[in-house]
Structures are given as structure tokens and as C-alpha cells.
Write an enzyme that holds these catalytic residues in place. Structure first.
Site, mmCIF file in Angstrom:
data_model
loop_
_atom_site.group_PDB
_atom_site.id
_atom_site.type_symbol
_atom_site.label_atom_id
_atom_site.label_comp_id
_atom_site.label_asym_id
_atom_site.label_seq_id
_atom_site.Cartn_x
_atom_site.Cartn_y
_atom_site.Cartn_z
ATOM 1 N N TYR A 119 0.839 -1.215 0.000
ATOM 2 C CA TYR A 119 0.000 0.000 0.000
ATOM 3 C C TYR A 119 0.867 1.256 0.000
ATOM 4 C CZ TYR A 119 -3.818 3.163 0.907
ATOM 5 O OH TYR A 119 -4.732 4.173 0.789
ATOM 6 N N PHE B 162 -6.958 20.284 -24.209
ATOM 7 C CA PHE B 162 -7.670 19.020 -24.407
ATOM 8 C C PHE B 162 -8.939 19.015 -23.546
ATOM 9 C CE2 PHE B 162 -8.683 14.539 -24.005
ATOM 10 C CZ PHE B 162 -8.823 14.269 -25.345
ATOM 11 N N ASP B 163 -9.946 18.276 -24.045
ATOM 12 C CA ASP B 163 -11.287 18.244 -23.423
ATOM 13 C C ASP B 163 -11.263 18.047 -21.907
ATOM 14 O OD1 ASP B 163 -10.899 17.110 -25.928
ATOM 15 O OD2 ASP B 163 -12.693 15.878 -25.861
ATOM 16 N N ASP C 158 1.099 19.600 -21.012
ATOM 17 C CA ASP C 158 0.304 18.371 -21.085
ATOM 18 C C ASP C 158 1.075 17.439 -22.003
ATOM 19 O OD1 ASP C 158 -1.365 16.298 -21.858
ATOM 20 O OD2 ASP C 158 -3.175 17.522 -21.882
ATOM 21 N N ALA D 179 1.049 14.112 -22.843
ATOM 22 C CA ALA D 179 0.576 12.780 -23.264
ATOM 23 C C ALA D 179 1.431 12.201 -24.391
ATOM 24 C CB ALA D 179 -0.887 12.871 -23.701
ATOM 25 N N LYS E 113 -0.751 6.978 -23.697
ATOM 26 C CA LYS E 113 -0.269 7.271 -25.055
ATOM 27 C C LYS E 113 1.218 6.905 -25.137
ATOM 28 C CE LYS E 113 -4.156 9.865 -24.800
ATOM 29 N NZ LYS E 113 -4.983 9.893 -23.587
ATOM 30 N N HIS F 154 -20.882 13.625 -27.861
ATOM 31 C CA HIS F 154 -20.348 12.676 -28.849
ATOM 32 C C HIS F 154 -20.319 11.242 -28.331
ATOM 33 C CE1 HIS F 154 -17.305 14.898 -26.685
ATOM 34 N NE2 HIS F 154 -16.360 14.012 -26.924
HETATM 35 C C1 P71 Z 1 -7.755 10.598 -27.178
HETATM 36 C C2 P71 Z 1 -7.785 10.675 -25.699
HETATM 37 C C3 P71 Z 1 -8.779 9.844 -24.948
HETATM 38 C C4 P71 Z 1 -10.056 10.570 -24.840
HETATM 39 C C5 P71 Z 1 -10.346 11.262 -23.676
HETATM 40 C C6 P71 Z 1 -11.537 11.980 -23.576
HETATM 41 C C7 P71 Z 1 -12.410 12.037 -24.656
HETATM 42 C C8 P71 Z 1 -12.114 11.334 -25.816
HETATM 43 C C9 P71 Z 1 -10.929 10.610 -25.912
HETATM 44 C C10 P71 Z 1 -6.800 11.863 -23.855
HETATM 45 C C11 P71 Z 1 -5.990 12.936 -23.395
HETATM 46 C C12 P71 Z 1 -5.189 13.709 -24.305
HETATM 47 C C13 P71 Z 1 -4.457 14.795 -23.828
HETATM 48 C C14 P71 Z 1 -3.648 15.630 -24.739
HETATM 49 C C15 P71 Z 1 -5.248 14.387 -21.613
HETATM 50 C C16 P71 Z 1 -5.982 13.303 -22.023
HETATM 51 C C17 P71 Z 1 -6.781 12.536 -21.006
HETATM 52 N N1 P71 Z 1 -6.974 11.562 -25.146
HETATM 53 N N2 P71 Z 1 -4.503 15.106 -22.505
HETATM 54 O O1 P71 Z 1 -7.034 11.392 -27.800
HETATM 55 O O2 P71 Z 1 -5.137 13.428 -25.605
HETATM 56 O O3 P71 Z 1 -6.146 11.379 -20.673
HETATM 57 O O4 P71 Z 1 -7.767 9.545 -21.277
HETATM 58 O O5 P71 Z 1 -5.821 9.135 -19.735
HETATM 59 O O6 P71 Z 1 -7.747 10.469 -18.977
HETATM 60 O O7 P71 Z 1 -8.453 9.733 -27.752
HETATM 61 P P1 P71 Z 1 -6.924 10.066 -20.144
#
Ligand code: P71
Length: 471
Positions: free
Chosen positions: A72, A124-125, A216, A218, A259, A453
Site C-alpha cells: 500500500y 484538451f477536453d 500536457d 501525453a 499514449k 459525442h
Molecule cells: C484521445 C484521448 C482519450 C479521450 C479522452 C476523452 C475524450 C475522448 C478521448 C486523452 C488525453 C489527451 C491529452 C492531450 C489528456 C488526455 C486525457 N486523449 N490530454 O485522444 O489526448 O487522458 O484519457 O488518460 O484520462 O483519444 P486520459
């Protein structure tokens, strides 16, 4: 190495994918109300909905899983991850999270402030959602060339427009800008990289006004590879030297390790500021788990420690970036309009140029997603009027995003170039008969417009070649 142009790996284990008939796919599309997120993955032949969490792990990663220390507190696996992250980021403090958005949440809680601006290239979203909940104003200041999906090729379409940033600082006052977030690579406009010069200049401008900079990260390795390929002075540097320089210009970085971490789950919050770390650790304990596991199993930490190092391997990156380019080149040969140059993690097809007769209100890119699945069982994703469209809160009128594309995300180490050929051939054929296609109507949204979406339902307007039977 002149002849060694193939993948720098061999395949040890395979996963069967199913070939299906067009009639079956049409039925499944109807059942999913023409929304790719509502489809069953087992009915997809080549899955390009995302590059996130879909990588194939290496034999080294699979064996590292067995070493997972599930204690833990103070897990051995945490310290291995910490060392691997410090090596690549050149920053001292590491807080793992269960995925990227959890790191975004912690970051937003620390750096986003109600009524204050958060400047980004294209947020990013998941950060934008967190920022909006807090009441921060998230603004996208990517260079104009990066917003235009038809613009000529440019090596760094992810760069922040410094003039726009300067203007906002002088108009609103530096005290009203709480953070600058640079997303590398820029996901929403094509996986386009940000140059080292831009990161350096954005950071210098922010520093002058005491505004913290966050990256960010990723897709940090893909961004670094583009810097090495395209930016003067970096051709002889190693990828790690480049990533360390990138992060030398920020205070904190977040990462979805799904990623470039080459794992299927996980995130990171990394900082050089020990005060920031303390807050991040408190938030992690409340929301994620104890600080040395952050919502992940010890085995996940092990796989990530190894995956991060494999992600910055130059031979891997050469294969990776070239596979995406291969798909882009095949599509260009067929006349298919894409964002150029191809970016790091996928090819983005321009919905408006592909279907110029379908207005944005009838979801041209979503129509293309449906056509590609219908013809070839390939699942891509829309980044356009459905994902980023909105209603004006006052007038109720539709607001459409500038970028209207279908993203074909390429998973890491998963598909071969024969799969890329399938995608290119299918899209080439659809392009030949593009005039036959008509748009779509949104018939269901779900309760939260900005997330529609995932849940949306559509109906198709009938194709022009459909035979009407008169009775
Ligand atoms: C992608 C995703 C996954 C995704 C997430 C939300 C809606 C649709 C698709 C995730 C990212 C990203 C960047 C630059 C943070 C996240 C979140 N991308 N920053 O491209 O591209 O990371 O999914 O591990 O929570 O399909 P998380």
C-alpha cells in the site's frame, strides 16, 4: 541500417480480429444510432477510435508486471517509476494517477482560477472540462495556420501564437492569467508538434509576468521526435535530451500515460515545485489513492516505468511516425484531403473538403466515420460539429468548431502497414463516390452537450443513389 526499414520488433502474440459483411455492419450501425462510441469493439476490424490505452506491451513490460510490488505504501514499483520519470522529464517530483484526466483535475485545482484565463495552444477536453467546472476561462491560442485544416504544410502547427498571448496579458493584466498550458503534441488539430523555440519563448513571456507554465505531455516522445527531425540544432541530440529541455521550461507536467507511456492505463503529475507537490499529494490521497500508487496497481507502475523508456527509443519512434506518415501518403495519392503534414498519432481527414456538399450542421466528418465503418469495418472518430459543437446559451443557435475532421488514430505497435492499406483503399473508394453521400441528423444528445459525442444518436439522410420504390 539502410535496408532496415521494417518494424523494430517481431510479433510474439496475436489477437484475432473479425472480418464482417457489409450487411452486418449496416445493421450494427443502425443499432448504435450511427455513433462509433456505441458500437461493440468485437464488430470492428481495425480500431482507430483512439491511440489511448490501446498500445501493445513488449515482452519486457509483460515480465515487469510480475515484479509489481503491491504494498500500500512505499511500493518498490513506485521508486522504479519515479526514477524512470525523473530520467525523461528532468523534474524531481512524481505523483501517479489512475489516468490523464485525474492529473488534469489535480492540475486544474492548483492552476485554474475562477474568472481567470488559462491560455493554451488547444486545451484538451479533459482539462477544459475541469477548468470550466472551476469557472476558469480556457482560451485556445494556437497559431492561425494550426486552426486551418486546409493550410499548407508547416513543421510546427501546434505552436502558440505569442502575439495573441501578449495581447491578452496587456489587455487583461497578468494577474488575470493563472496558467499557460502547452499540449504536446496538439491533439485536436492533427497531433501537430510544438517547436522547442515556441516552448522556450512562451515560457520566457510567461515568466516575465510570473505566470506558471504547464505541459500536457501525453505525447511527449512524438513531439520530441518531430523536434529532432524538423528543428535546427536538435538533429544530433538524443530524444531524452530533447524531452528534458522541453520540461526545463515548465513548472509542472501532466501526462496520460496511455499514449507515449505505452501502457493501457495510468497518468502522471510531475513537478519541480515542492509546494505544488504537497497540494497534489493531498488531492491524490482524496481522489486517487496513497501517493506511492495513485490509483494504480504496483504492476501498472512497473509496466509504465519500462514503457516510458521504450517510448523515447529512437528506433521505435522512427517506425511509429513513419507508419502514420505511410497512411497519410497513401491517402494523399488517392486525393483524400488531410491535415498536412501528418502528425504523431493519426491522420486527420478534412470533413469539409471531403464532403463539400454536406454543411457542418449535417456532420460531414461523422458521416465519413459511418461510411468508413460501413465499407471496411474501420472505426475512426469525429472531431468536429458533434464533439465540439455547442448551442449559444443566449440565442440557442448552433456554434460550430473551426476544426472539422475525422481522426484516424493509429495505435502503437498494434497494426501493420497492410492494415493501413485497408484504410487507405476504403477511403479512396468512398472519395470516388463522395457525391452520393448525404448528411446526418442529430436525434439524441444526452444531458451534457459538451459530452454528447459519447452518447449521441443520429439518423442518416438517404443517399442520392438510393432507389425509391413507388407504390
Ligand atoms: C484521445 C484521448 C482519450 C479521450 C479522452 C476523452 C475524450 C475522448 C478521448 C486523452 C488525453 C489527451 C491529452 C492531450 C489528456 C488526455 C486525457 N486523449 N490530454 O485522444 O489526448 O487522458 O484519457 O488518460 O484520462 O483519444 P486520459
Amino acid at each position: 541500417m539502410r535496408f532496415m526499414t521494417a518494424e523494430p520488433f517481431r510479433i510474439k502474440m496475436v489477437e484475432r480480429v473479425k472480418k464482417t459483411t457489409k450487411a452486418e455492419r449496416q445493421q450494427w450501425l443502425k443499432e448504435a444510432r450511427y455513433n462509433a462510441f456505441q458500437m461493440k469493439a468485437e464488430n470492428v476490424y481495425i480500431d482507430c477510435i483512439t491511440d489511448s490505452g490501446t498500445s501493445a506491451m513488449s515482452s519486457e513490460q509483460w515480465s515487469a508486471l510480475m515484479l509489481g510490488d503491491e504494498s500500500y505504501a512505499g511500493s518498490k514499483s513506485f521508486y522504479k517509476l519515479e526514477e524512470s520519470v525523473q530520467d525523461i522529464f528532468g523534474m524531481q517530483f512524481v505523483q501517479p494517477t489512475h489516468q490523464g484526466r485525474a492529473a488534469d483535475y489535480i492540475m486544474a485545482r492548483i492552476y485554474a482560477k475562477p474568472g481567470k484565463y488559462a491560455i493554451g495552444n488547444m486545451h484538451f477536453d479533459t482539462f477544459r472540462g475541469n477548468a470550466e467546472v472551476i469557472g476558469a476561462l480556457a482560451v485556445d491560442y494556437v497559431d492561425d495556420i494550426g486552426k486551418d485544416t486546409a493550410s499548407p504544410p508547416h513543421p510546427f502547427k501546434g505552436n502558440i501564437d505569442l502575439k495573441k498571448m501578449e495581447k491578452l496579458i496587456s489587455e487583461k493584466g497578468a494577474e488575470n492569467i493563472s496558467v499557460v498550458i502547452i499540449t504536446v503534441t496538439c491533439n485536436n488539430n492533427g497531433g501537430q508538434p510544438v517547436s522547442m523555440q515556441n516552448i522556450r519563448e512562451v515560457s520566457a513571456l510567461a515568466k516575465k509576468h510570473n505566470i506558471p507554465v504547464v505541459i500536457d505531455a501525453a505525447r511527449l516522445a512524438e513531439n520530441a521526435y518531430f523536434i529532432k527531425q524538423r528543428e535546427e540544432g536538435y538533429e544530433n541530440k538524443t530524444i531524452k535530451e530533447i524531452t528534458r529541455e522541453m520540461f526545463s521550461y515548465c513548472e509542472t507536467a501532466t501526462m496520460s500515460s496511455k499514449k507515449d507511456g505505452l501502457v493501457n492505463i495510468g497518468g502522471l503529475f510531475v513537478t519541480r515545485n515542492d509546494e505544488v507537490l504537497k497540494v497534489a499529494q493531498q488531492l491524490a490521497i482524496v481522489h486517487e489513492g496513497f501517493i506511492t500508487y495513485g490509483g494504480l496497481a504496483g504492476r501498472d507502475l512497473e509496466a509504465l516505468a519500462v514503457g516510458l523508456q521504450e517510448g523515447v527509443d529512437e528506433q521505435y519512434l522512427e517506425y511509429r511516425i513513419n507508419q502514420v506518415k505511410y497512411l497519410g501518403d497513401r491517402l494523399k495519392e488517392k486525393g483524400v484531403p488531410i491535415i498536412e503534414p501528418t502528425g504523431g498519432h493519426g491522420v486527420y481527414v478534412d470533413g469539409r473538403r471531403f464532403f463539400p456538399h454536406i454543411p457542418q450542421s449535417e456532420f460531414p466528418s461523422q458521416r465519413l466515420v459511418v461510411a468508413l465503418y460501413e465499407e471496411a469495418g474501420v472505426r475512426a472518430v469525429e472531431i468536429g460539429a458533434c464533439a465540439f459543437g455547442a448551442k449559444d446559451p443566449l440565442t440557442g443557435e448552433d456554434i460550430f468548431p473551426e476544426v472539422e475532421v475525422m481522426r484516424i488514430a493509429v495505435s502503437r505497435r498494434v497494426y501493420t502497414n497492410s492494415h493501413m492499406d485497408v484504410i487507405a483503399n476504403a477511403l479512396g473508394e468512398i472519395y470516388q463516390k463522395r457525391e452520393q453521400y448525404r448528411g446526418m441528423k442529430l436525434v439524441y444528445e444526452g444531458p451534457i452537450t459538451s459530452l454528447r459525442h459519447f452518447t449521441a444518436g443520429f439518423e442518416l439522410f438517404p443517399q442520392t443513389n438510393a432507389v425509391t420504390i413507388e407504390v
